[in-house]
Design a protein around this motif. Structure first.
Motif, PDB file in Angstrom:
ATOM      1  N   VAL A  75       0.862  -1.180   0.000  1.00  0.00           N
ATOM      2  CA  VAL A  75       0.000   0.000   0.000  1.00  0.00           C
ATOM      3  C   VAL A  75       0.896   1.227   0.000  1.00  0.00           C
ATOM      4  CG1 VAL A  75      -1.885   1.205   1.159  1.00  0.00           C
ATOM      5  CG2 VAL A  75      -1.689  -1.290   1.373  1.00  0.00           C
ATOM      6  N   THR A  76       0.668   2.145  -0.920  1.00  0.00           N
ATOM      7  CA  THR A  76       1.489   3.354  -0.977  1.00  0.00           C
ATOM      8  C   THR A  76       0.611   4.598  -0.931  1.00  0.00           C
ATOM      9  OG1 THR A  76       1.547   3.559  -3.400  1.00  0.00           O
ATOM     10  CG2 THR A  76       3.177   2.095  -2.370  1.00  0.00           C
ATOM     11  N   ALA A  77       1.157   5.665  -0.357  1.00  0.00           N
ATOM     12  CA  ALA A  77       0.396   6.898  -0.181  1.00  0.00           C
ATOM     13  C   ALA A  77       0.150   7.644  -1.482  1.00  0.00           C
ATOM     14  CB  ALA A  77       1.119   7.815   0.803  1.00  0.00           C
ATOM     15  N   ALA A  78       0.916   7.324  -2.513  1.00  0.00           N
ATOM     16  CA  ALA A  78       0.810   8.053  -3.772  1.00  0.00           C
ATOM     17  C   ALA A  78       1.242   7.155  -4.919  1.00  0.00           C
ATOM     18  CB  ALA A  78       1.676   9.309  -3.742  1.00  0.00           C
ATOM     19  N   ALA A  79       0.863   7.531  -6.118  1.00  0.00           N
ATOM     20  CA  ALA A  79       1.358   6.860  -7.307  1.00  0.00           C
ATOM     21  C   ALA A  79       2.823   7.224  -7.520  1.00  0.00           C
ATOM     22  CB  ALA A  79       0.528   7.268  -8.522  1.00  0.00           C
ATOM     23  N   ALA A  80       3.475   6.541  -8.440  1.00  0.00           N
ATOM     24  CA  ALA A  80       4.906   6.758  -8.682  1.00  0.00           C
ATOM     25  C   ALA A  80       5.213   8.178  -9.146  1.00  0.00           C
ATOM     26  CB  ALA A  80       5.406   5.757  -9.716  1.00  0.00           C
ATOM     27  N   ASP A  81       4.241   8.842  -9.732  1.00  0.00           N
ATOM     28  CA  ASP A  81       4.469  10.178 -10.281  1.00  0.00           C
ATOM     29  C   ASP A  81       3.676  11.260  -9.554  1.00  0.00           C
ATOM     30  OD1 ASP A  81       1.968   9.345 -11.078  1.00  0.00           O
ATOM     31  OD2 ASP A  81       2.192  10.011 -13.168  1.00  0.00           O
ATOM     32  N   ARG A  82       3.212  10.980  -8.338  1.00  0.00           N
ATOM     33  CA  ARG A  82       2.375  11.930  -7.621  1.00  0.00           C
ATOM     34  C   ARG A  82       2.911  12.217  -6.211  1.00  0.00           C
ATOM     35  NH1 ARG A  82      -2.824  12.517  -9.928  1.00  0.00           N
ATOM     36  NH2 ARG A  82      -2.564  12.128 -12.166  1.00  0.00           N
ATOM     37  N   SER A  83       2.638  13.423  -5.740  1.00  0.00           N
ATOM     38  CA  SER A  83       2.943  13.790  -4.364  1.00  0.00           C
ATOM     39  C   SER A  83       1.807  13.350  -3.450  1.00  0.00           C
ATOM     40  CB  SER A  83       3.107  15.309  -4.240  1.00  0.00           C
ATOM     41  OG  SER A  83       4.212  15.761  -4.984  1.00  0.00           O
ATOM     42  N   SER A  84       2.146  13.111  -2.199  1.00  0.00           N
ATOM     43  CA  SER A  84       1.140  12.985  -1.150  1.00  0.00           C
ATOM     44  C   SER A  84       1.202  14.244  -0.302  1.00  0.00           C
ATOM     45  CB  SER A  84       1.383  11.724  -0.315  1.00  0.00           C
ATOM     46  OG  SER A  84       2.700  11.709   0.203  1.00  0.00           O
ATOM     47  N   PHE A  85       0.315  14.372   0.694  1.00  0.00           N
ATOM     48  CA  PHE A  85       0.153  15.669   1.333  1.00  0.00           C
ATOM     49  C   PHE A  85       0.078  15.549   2.861  1.00  0.00           C
ATOM     50  CE2 PHE A  85      -1.769  15.797  -2.901  1.00  0.00           C
ATOM     51  CZ  PHE A  85      -1.017  16.807  -3.481  1.00  0.00           C
ATOM     52  N   GLY A  86       0.229  16.722   3.492  1.00  0.00           N
ATOM     53  CA  GLY A  86       0.077  16.798   4.940  1.00  0.00           C
ATOM     54  C   GLY A  86       1.363  16.680   5.724  1.00  0.00           C
ATOM     55  N   CYS A  87       2.521  16.771   5.075  1.00  0.00           N
ATOM     56  CA  CYS A  87       3.789  16.515   5.760  1.00  0.00           C
ATOM     57  C   CYS A  87       4.416  17.779   6.347  1.00  0.00           C
ATOM     58  CB  CYS A  87       4.769  15.815   4.826  1.00  0.00           C
ATOM     59  SG  CYS A  87       5.131  16.698   3.304  1.00  0.00           S
ATOM     60  N   LYS A  88       3.630  18.797   6.669  1.00  0.00           N
ATOM     61  CA  LYS A  88       4.164  19.969   7.350  1.00  0.00           C
ATOM     62  C   LYS A  88       4.732  19.555   8.702  1.00  0.00           C
ATOM     63  CE  LYS A  88       0.901  23.223   5.246  1.00  0.00           C
ATOM     64  NZ  LYS A  88      -0.222  24.175   5.513  1.00  0.00           N
ATOM     65  N   ALA A  89       5.867  20.140   9.052  1.00  0.00           N
ATOM     66  CA  ALA A  89       6.563  19.728  10.276  1.00  0.00           C
ATOM     67  C   ALA A  89       5.681  19.858  11.511  1.00  0.00           C
ATOM     68  CB  ALA A  89       7.844  20.547  10.447  1.00  0.00           C
ATOM     69  N   GLY A  90       4.784  20.848  11.542  1.00  0.00           N
ATOM     70  CA  GLY A  90       3.951  21.063  12.713  1.00  0.00           C
ATOM     71  C   GLY A  90       2.732  20.174  12.803  1.00  0.00           C
ATOM     72  N   ASN A  91       2.446  19.388  11.767  1.00  0.00           N
ATOM     73  CA  ASN A  91       1.275  18.516  11.777  1.00  0.00           C
ATOM     74  C   ASN A  91       1.470  17.327  12.712  1.00  0.00           C
ATOM     75  OD1 ASN A  91       0.077  20.148   9.894  1.00  0.00           O
ATOM     76  ND2 ASN A  91      -0.063  18.604   8.287  1.00  0.00           N
ATOM     77  N   ASP A  92       0.360  16.771  13.148  1.00  0.00           N
ATOM     78  CA  ASP A  92       0.386  15.515  13.892  1.00  0.00           C
ATOM     79  C   ASP A  92       0.356  14.311  12.953  1.00  0.00           C
ATOM     80  OD1 ASP A  92       0.389  16.733  16.423  1.00  0.00           O
ATOM     81  OD2 ASP A  92      -1.794  16.941  16.395  1.00  0.00           O
ATOM     82  N   TRP A  93      -0.204  14.500  11.763  1.00  0.00           N
ATOM     83  CA  TRP A  93      -0.368  13.408  10.807  1.00  0.00           C
ATOM     84  C   TRP A  93      -0.186  13.928   9.385  1.00  0.00           C
ATOM     85  CZ3 TRP A  93      -1.174   8.472  12.519  1.00  0.00           C
ATOM     86  CH2 TRP A  93      -1.684   8.312  13.810  1.00  0.00           C
ATOM     87  N   THR A  94       0.218  13.058   8.488  1.00  0.00           N
ATOM     88  CA  THR A  94       0.064  13.286   7.060  1.00  0.00           C
ATOM     89  C   THR A  94      -1.376  12.951   6.667  1.00  0.00           C
ATOM     90  OG1 THR A  94       0.672  11.018   6.503  1.00  0.00           O
ATOM     91  CG2 THR A  94       2.474  12.630   6.671  1.00  0.00           C
ATOM     92  N   PHE A  95      -1.785  13.343   5.469  1.00  0.00           N
ATOM     93  CA  PHE A  95      -3.121  12.960   4.992  1.00  0.00           C
ATOM     94  C   PHE A  95      -3.290  11.435   5.049  1.00  0.00           C
ATOM     95  CE2 PHE A  95      -4.721  16.604   2.016  1.00  0.00           C
ATOM     96  CZ  PHE A  95      -4.456  17.544   3.000  1.00  0.00           C
ATOM     97  N   PHE A  96      -2.310  10.732   4.504  1.00  0.00           N
ATOM     98  CA  PHE A  96      -2.396   9.272   4.406  1.00  0.00           C
ATOM     99  C   PHE A  96      -2.416   8.636   5.796  1.00  0.00           C
ATOM    100  CE2 PHE A  96      -0.276   5.113   4.033  1.00  0.00           C
ATOM    101  CZ  PHE A  96      -1.036   4.507   3.050  1.00  0.00           C
ATOM    102  N   GLY A  97      -1.512   9.063   6.674  1.00  0.00           N
ATOM    103  CA  GLY A  97      -1.463   8.481   8.004  1.00  0.00           C
ATOM    104  C   GLY A  97      -2.727   8.742   8.793  1.00  0.00           C
ATOM    105  N   ASP A  98      -3.274   9.942   8.684  1.00  0.00           N
ATOM    106  CA  ASP A  98      -4.505  10.266   9.392  1.00  0.00           C
ATOM    107  C   ASP A  98      -5.663   9.407   8.896  1.00  0.00           C
ATOM    108  OD1 ASP A  98      -6.124  11.695  11.215  1.00  0.00           O
ATOM    109  OD2 ASP A  98      -6.686  13.155   9.672  1.00  0.00           O
ATOM    110  N   ALA A  99      -5.768   9.271   7.581  1.00  0.00           N
ATOM    111  CA  ALA A  99      -6.882   8.512   7.009  1.00  0.00           C
ATOM    112  C   ALA A  99      -6.789   7.018   7.334  1.00  0.00           C
ATOM    113  CB  ALA A  99      -6.921   8.718   5.492  1.00  0.00           C
ATOM    114  N   LEU A 100      -5.605   6.435   7.118  1.00  0.00           N
ATOM    115  CA  LEU A 100      -5.481   4.984   7.263  1.00  0.00           C
ATOM    116  C   LEU A 100      -5.252   4.566   8.713  1.00  0.00           C
ATOM    117  CD1 LEU A 100      -5.398   2.248   5.844  1.00  0.00           C
ATOM    118  CD2 LEU A 100      -2.931   2.553   5.573  1.00  0.00           C
ATOM    119  N   ILE A 101      -4.256   5.157   9.361  1.00  0.00           N
ATOM    120  CA  ILE A 101      -3.882   4.726  10.708  1.00  0.00           C
ATOM    121  C   ILE A 101      -4.815   5.321  11.761  1.00  0.00           C
ATOM    122  CG2 ILE A 101      -2.064   4.698  12.441  1.00  0.00           C
ATOM    123  CD1 ILE A 101      -1.371   3.022  10.012  1.00  0.00           C
TER     124      ILE A 101
END
Length: 304
Positions: free
Chosen positions: A207-233
């Motif tokens: 399972v990957t957060a993005a396709a090979a040619d796409r960015s994923s989101f939510g990785c700001k240093a101040g966040n508690d979660w990325t988009f992917f981590g928040d949704a899945l985990i």
């Protein structure tokens, strides 16, 4: 019983180049990553810490499909370590892996990991898991969270310890050399779909957060979660549902947030092997039957 996940399809992806480090071409030819010179006392303390964490992992139970959970934050941005530390707790519960879980990430206040995350500590953890598990019966659950680079792999960056990359070819070779056959591999990073051609096989779910040619989101240093981590985990895995339903729910949550923010879709990828039922079905039977509450601030805008 046929695996319910067989209904999920993965689009064809192009293989990634095997590049070992973003630092320089010379480093790429020599090593996967470069370590910075820490003080000897700090090196010794970290050596003792990872050694203790590896020794604490419990042996597998004969006749029981045990999951061994390895969680690693490979980037020093605090969001990845926050995500990894909580992911360790959620995955240990979801896959009945208490005593079989190790979290490699930076500490933050009272929230502690088992040891720092790096390509080196990750490989040590995988080697220890391979020693303890029944490789025909048990399963590795790997969750990695970091930045990613297209055509290169997962970024390792710690301003105190070092930097580099883990390429798709390198991760595939490590798992092959250790004989770890049954695998649920979850990679949270931009461009992480590049790992699927190297890692997919009949006994693996990737399972990957993005396709090979796409960015994923939510990785700001101040966040508690990325988009992917928040949704899945933080949300889907906390609900007593089959894995395929949890994955689908996570993809829906991610897509809704990307639409809300007018972002180019990350297109998370799922590859399911034809032989995963023999280890997935027993784990599904032992899934917790109660819902746990999300923690932290949701970048998806979801309430607790």
């Amino acid at each position: 019983m046929e695996p319910r996940l067989s209904r999920l399809a993965v689009e064809p992806l192009i293989g990634a180049a095997f590049l070992l480090s973003a630092a320089s071409a010379a480093l790429a030819q020599q090593a996967e990553y470069a370590a910075l010179p820490e003080a000897p006392a700090q090196q010794l303390a970290e050596h003792r810490r990872i050694d203790s964490a590896l020794a604490a992992l419990k042996p597998q139970r004969p006749g029981v499909v045990d999951a061994y959970v390895v969680v690693v934050a490979l980037d020093g941005d605090p969001v990845f370590s926050r995500e990894a530390r909580e992911a360790g707790r959620v995955l240990a519960s979801r896959f009945d892996a208490t005593g079989h879980t190790i979290v490699l990430a930076n500490d933050e206040g009272a929230s502690k990991a088992d040891a720092p995350g790096s390509p080196h500590t990750l490989e040590l953890a995988l080697a220890r898991v391979a020693e303890l598990m029944d490789r025909d019966e048990d399963v590795l659950v790997l969750y990695s969270t970091s930045h990613g680079e297209p055509g290169m792999g997962l970024v390792y960056k710690d301003l105190q310890r070092g930097g580099g990359l883990i390429s798709p070819a390198r991760l595939a070779e490590v798992l092959r050399s250790l004989g770890i056959k049954n695998r649920l591999l979850i990679l949270q990073a931009c461009f992480s779909g590049q790992f699927i051609p190297q890692l997919r096989d009949s006994s693996s779910i990737v399972v990957t957060a993005a396709a090979a040619d796409r960015s994923s989101f939510g990785c700001k240093a101040g966040n508690d979660w990325t988009f992917f981590g928040d949704a899945l985990i933080n949300h889907a895995f906390r609900q007593p549902l089959p894995l395929d339903t949890q994955l689908r729910r996570a993809m829906i949550l991610i897509g809704a947030a990307e639409d809300r923010d007018q972002l180019e879709p990350s297109n998370p990828q799922v590859s399911v092997g034809s032989g995963i039922a023999r280890w997935l079905n027993p784990l599904e039977e032992r899934e917790p039957q109660s819902t746990s509450e999300p923690v932290g601030q949701s970048p998806l805008g979801l309430g607790k």
